[in-house]
Design a protein around this motif. Structure first.
Motif, mmCIF file in Angstrom:
data_model
loop_
_atom_site.group_PDB
_atom_site.id
_atom_site.type_symbol
_atom_site.label_atom_id
_atom_site.label_comp_id
_atom_site.label_asym_id
_atom_site.label_seq_id
_atom_site.Cartn_x
_atom_site.Cartn_y
_atom_site.Cartn_z
ATOM 1 N N UNK A 665 54.541 43.829 41.604
ATOM 2 C CA UNK A 665 53.913 43.162 40.706
ATOM 3 C C UNK A 665 52.435 43.780 41.029
ATOM 4 N N UNK A 666 52.614 44.979 41.218
ATOM 5 C CA UNK A 666 51.045 45.071 41.353
ATOM 6 C C UNK A 666 50.664 46.381 39.759
ATOM 7 N N UNK A 667 49.115 45.697 39.054
ATOM 8 C CA UNK A 667 49.350 46.632 37.371
ATOM 9 C C UNK A 667 47.376 46.624 37.537
ATOM 10 N N UNK A 668 47.204 47.905 37.086
ATOM 11 C CA UNK A 668 46.457 48.648 37.358
ATOM 12 C C UNK A 668 46.055 48.688 35.033
ATOM 13 N N UNK A 669 44.742 48.090 34.865
ATOM 14 C CA UNK A 669 44.294 47.807 33.299
ATOM 15 C C UNK A 669 42.841 48.294 33.251
ATOM 16 N N UNK A 670 42.836 48.845 32.115
ATOM 17 C CA UNK A 670 41.030 49.242 31.367
ATOM 18 C C UNK A 670 41.126 48.960 30.465
ATOM 19 N N UNK A 671 39.891 48.451 29.843
ATOM 20 C CA UNK A 671 39.532 48.219 28.867
ATOM 21 C C UNK A 671 38.072 48.193 28.918
ATOM 22 N N UNK A 672 37.109 48.715 27.574
ATOM 23 C CA UNK A 672 36.080 48.152 27.570
ATOM 24 C C UNK A 672 35.127 48.688 28.342
ATOM 25 N N UNK A 673 35.152 49.869 29.434
ATOM 26 C CA UNK A 673 35.073 50.234 30.434
ATOM 27 C C UNK A 673 34.788 49.889 31.795
ATOM 28 N N UNK A 674 35.723 48.876 31.391
ATOM 29 C CA UNK A 674 35.896 47.959 33.608
ATOM 30 C C UNK A 674 37.684 48.359 33.803
ATOM 31 N N UNK A 675 37.712 48.980 34.595
ATOM 32 C CA UNK A 675 39.016 48.718 35.553
ATOM 33 C C UNK A 675 39.819 47.378 36.319
ATOM 34 N N UNK A 676 40.871 47.859 35.943
ATOM 35 C CA UNK A 676 41.303 45.738 36.382
ATOM 36 C C UNK A 676 42.477 45.941 37.239
ATOM 37 N N UNK A 677 42.239 44.981 38.654
ATOM 38 C CA UNK A 677 43.768 45.021 39.092
ATOM 39 C C UNK A 677 43.689 43.312 39.304
ATOM 40 N N UNK A 678 45.481 43.350 39.029
ATOM 41 C CA UNK A 678 46.380 42.674 39.525
ATOM 42 C C UNK A 678 47.753 42.057 40.878
ATOM 43 N N UNK A 679 47.659 41.099 41.252
ATOM 44 C CA UNK A 679 48.470 40.905 42.251
ATOM 45 C C UNK A 679 49.355 39.488 42.012
ATOM 46 N N UNK A 680 50.652 39.998 41.659
ATOM 47 C CA UNK A 680 51.401 39.364 40.482
ATOM 48 C C UNK A 680 52.773 39.112 41.932
ATOM 49 N N UNK A 681 52.385 39.844 42.791
ATOM 50 C CA UNK A 681 53.107 40.072 44.196
ATOM 51 C C UNK A 681 53.466 38.434 45.103
ATOM 52 N N UNK A 682 53.806 38.445 45.984
ATOM 53 C CA UNK A 682 53.612 37.436 46.541
ATOM 54 C C UNK A 682 53.086 37.420 48.197
ATOM 55 N N UNK A 683 52.328 38.948 48.046
ATOM 56 C CA UNK A 683 51.708 39.399 49.655
ATOM 57 C C UNK A 683 50.020 40.058 48.972
#
Length: 712
Positions: A665-683
């Motif tokens: 449920x956790x993702x790390x993405x990169x685009x246009x010089x920015x890093x992103x972290x997303x939490x789709x999990x329940x914790x």
């Protein structure tokens, strides 16, 4: 122009060497010839433009200026008009009324909102279907789909296409030079929804013409379809009917079914591209043309619409069908749902956008939950992280009547109070102002991502063929593909979902999941890719049949045996109630969807073996080196994807490419010089942010439905 010439040269070489099927070459050249370079329509420094749907024809005129002013005041940058408004544009045949739309477009311009204008072809007016009932599609049960709802018209109806030509021409002439009109959306979610396929007489006649164009003579069709079996031989094309399982006492001819699915996808694409051709006669080059598609809808193939300037997609995640991750996952959807759509649509023309994003709670799902606070904001940033140029909310006002009551909007039912999810849009719009200031166009893609760059090779023909002949009630092609996509994202790999027209050499890692229909030319391309240093992963079912779905008159899967290092392959399928075991290293993995049992040659390394059944000890996963690269064959399809993930991690490790190890449920993405972290999990989750990074938004530990953005 040089890029176009280079691409034409690439495909010319491919044609000469016969390494790409001719149909794919022609499709790509059409795209090169007519589609505009999509990047020109967007300024990179904008990062992501945010808009919202509005339906002036559905609200009192007295509300229009207030609503459009409020939309602009909240920070939205564009709006979206007209896809369901044919009866308002042409209330009677040949009598057009655009005064209302002129006012709405002028109001948008007054408040500095760009306008996406749509062709209204998903909703023919009642006068049209009453006068010409033959324009309506027919379902598999033989029922004519009546007026009402949407997408009830037959794409194959010449009468309907004539009316489409008229309304699109009038629209294009009227608004094609209007500076407020930013771009055009053709139709809306081209499909027939749950009805899927059209069995009308229009489709029947068009299908026969399609077959005549493909096969030229009936003898060739009889041979390709294997019609000597069950005395199915035809004397002429007029004897052929659309294969309909509800009208047959036994299985329909699988080759006829495959061709019918190809035909349907061609009809959908032709219906869309026909409208683009009309628009381009009259609209200015500065206006782009697209359509919005549903990413996993099988009957319509986005790859056939490459001739549009770019493609966009629709995305709904929290509607009771996608349970996501953990106890509260149903409020957010799966972590890879938006990601896969981003990575599938972006490579088609290099640019994509989300034309319709879930606004919060909806009205049509299996059940309709409230979204977890922050979820809509997280979705918007996930869209941005995928390199999308814009995101459009569906819709600005929550409807008071009609078929979408209870469907959230930016505004609540009073029309003036911002909704819960509307607040999240407003928050993103404000945050984007600071992110745009932090954008640095010269930033290079991190070398760690370049090394991990991966592609998934997608093939609609293989998908359609296996949908009809799954061999197991547990087989699901898209679920199988998603297991590899999910595993790649958990390793932190950037992914493109590509077709055969792309250059494989651009990707250090290439996965071709269940590529059932192929030819020797594709196998040769794979071999060259590996010999030159690529890491190729093939999976179960690959190479079982040729392009027309014939089994090879040779050993089973003969074309790939030498490539993967196998003497022979057979497969097994288990009942739902029984789990088989596969051993890899010190771990056992469960499987029962599909299992290829492999007899390897001595030069191949056996990475995993079956731990039970009568073939205990036989190979389930093979790996071998070839030239400068490697090839791995994964013979099993599991439910949880853990075996697949372990195999991919080992491939990256052996290639000395560092990876991440992200939780479910956790993702790390990169685009246009920015890093992103997303939490789709329940914790709560801690995102692996380097100590020297500058966090621009959020924090290292984020709660469910939250996002963090940083720069390194």
């Amino acid at each position: 122009m040089s890029q176009i010439l280079n691409q034409i040269h690439f495909f010319f070489i491919c044609a000469v060497k016969k390494i790409i099927p001719t149909a794919l070459i022609l499709a790509s050249l059409i795209s090169v010839s007519f589609a505009q370079k999509a990047e020109k329509f967007f300024d990179k420094k904008d990062l992501l433009l945010v808009g919202s749907y509005y339906y002036p024809e559905q609200w009192p005129e007295a509300n229009w200026e207030r609503d459009i002013k409020n939309m602009s005041g909240l920070g939205f940058e564009f709006t979206h008009f007209g896809e369901f408004a044919w009866s308002a544009m042409e209330p009677e045949e040949g009598k057009y009324d655009f005064e209302w739309l002129d006012k709405a477009v002028a109001l948008a311009a007054k408040y500095k909102l760009k306008v996406v204008l749509c062709t209204p072809t998903p909703t023919p007016p009642a006068w049209l279907t009453e006068k010409h009932p033959d324009v309506l599609m027919v379902n598999a049960e033989g029922r004519t789909i009546q007026h009402g709802a949407r997408q009830q018209a037959s794409w194959s109806s010449k009468t309907y296409r004539a009316y489409v030509d008229k309304i699109v021409t009038v629209l294009a002439k009227r608004y094609g030079t209007n500076k407020a009109v930013w771009g055009w959306q053709i139709d809306n979610e081209p499909s027939h929804y749950g009805t899927s396929y059209d069995y009308s007489e229009n489709a029947q006649q068009a299908y026969r013409e399609w077959l005549k164009n493909k096969y030229k003579d009936i003898g060739t069709l009889n041979k390709v379809w294997g019609n000597a079996f069950w005395s199915q031989t035809y004397n002429n094309f007029e004897q052929i009917h659309i294969p309909n399982v509800l009208e047959l006492v036994a299985q329909a001819n699988p080759h006829a079914v495959l061709d019918f699915k190809r035909f349907t996808a061609d009809e959908a694409a032709h219906f869309i591209l026909l409208q683009q051709n009309i628009l381009r006669k009259y609209i200015q080059p500065a206006q782009w043309v697209t359509t919005n598609l549903m990413p996993t809808y099988s009957p319509v193939d986005p790859l056939r619409m490459k001739d549009l300037d770019f493609l966009t997609y629709t995305k709904y995640l929290a509607e009771g069908y996608d349970m996501g991750h953990g106890e509260q996952g149903f409020r957010m959807g799966s972590a890879n749902s938006i990601g896969f759509s981003n990575d599938f649509f972006r490579p088609i023309n290099g640019v994509t956008g989300v034309m319709e994003l879930q606004p919060g709670q909806v009205n049509w799902g299996l059940f309709n939950p409230q979204t977890m606070p922050g979820t809509v904001r997280m979705w918007i940033y996930h869209v941005m992280a995928g390199g999308n140029k814009f995101v459009c909310n569906y819709r600005f006002r929550e409807p008071l009547s009609g078929g979408e009551q209870y469907h959230y909007g930016i505004m609540k039912t009073d029309g003036v109070t911002v909704s819960r999810s509307g607040d999240e849009y407003v928050k993103v719009i404000k945050e984007l102002k600071d992110l745009r200031k932090a954008y640095q166009p010269e930033t290079a893609i991190p070398s760690s991502l370049v090394k991990r760059k991966s592609a998934i090779l997608y093939n609609p023909d293989s998908r359609w063929e296996m949908e009809y002949q799954p061999q197991s009630n547990q087989w699901d092609y898209m679920a199988h593909v998603n297991r590899y996509y999910k595993a790649l994202k958990s390793l932190g790999a950037p992914v493109d979902v590509i077709d055969e027209t792309k250059d494989f050499a651009a990707y250090p890692f290439l996965i071709a999941p269940a590529f059932q229909l192929l030819d020797h030319q594709l196998v040769s391309r794979w071999k060259t890719y590996v010999e030159n240093g690529g890491n190729l992963v093939l999976t179960c079912r690959t190479g079982q049949k040729d392009r027309e779905a014939h089994l090879w008159e040779a050993l089973f899967q003969q074309p790939i045996l030498d490539l993967i290092g196998a003497k022979e392959i057979y497969f097994d399928l288990l009942p739902v109630s029984l789990m088989g075991k596969i051993n890899m290293g010190q771990t056992n993995y469960d499987w029962n969807n599909w299992g290829d049992v492999i007899d390897p040659i001595s030069e191949a390394d056996v990475w995993a073996t079956y731990s039970d059944q009568f073939y205990k000890g036989k190979a389930a996963v093979l790996h071998r080196k070839l030239g400068k690269g490697t090839i791995t064959y994964v013979g099993a399809d599991t439910d949880n994807g853990q075996l697949e993930k372990t195999v991919l991690r080992k491939i990256f490790n052996q290639a000395s490419v560092p990876t991440l190890s992200l939780p479910e449920g956790v993702l790390v993405e990169y685009s246009n010089g920015f890093w992103y972290g997303f939490n789709y999990s329940s914790q709560n989750q801690e995102i692996p942010i380097p100590t020297n990074a500058k966090i621009l938004l959020g924090q290292k530990t984020i709660k469910p439905a939250d996002v963090v953005i940083w720069k390194e």
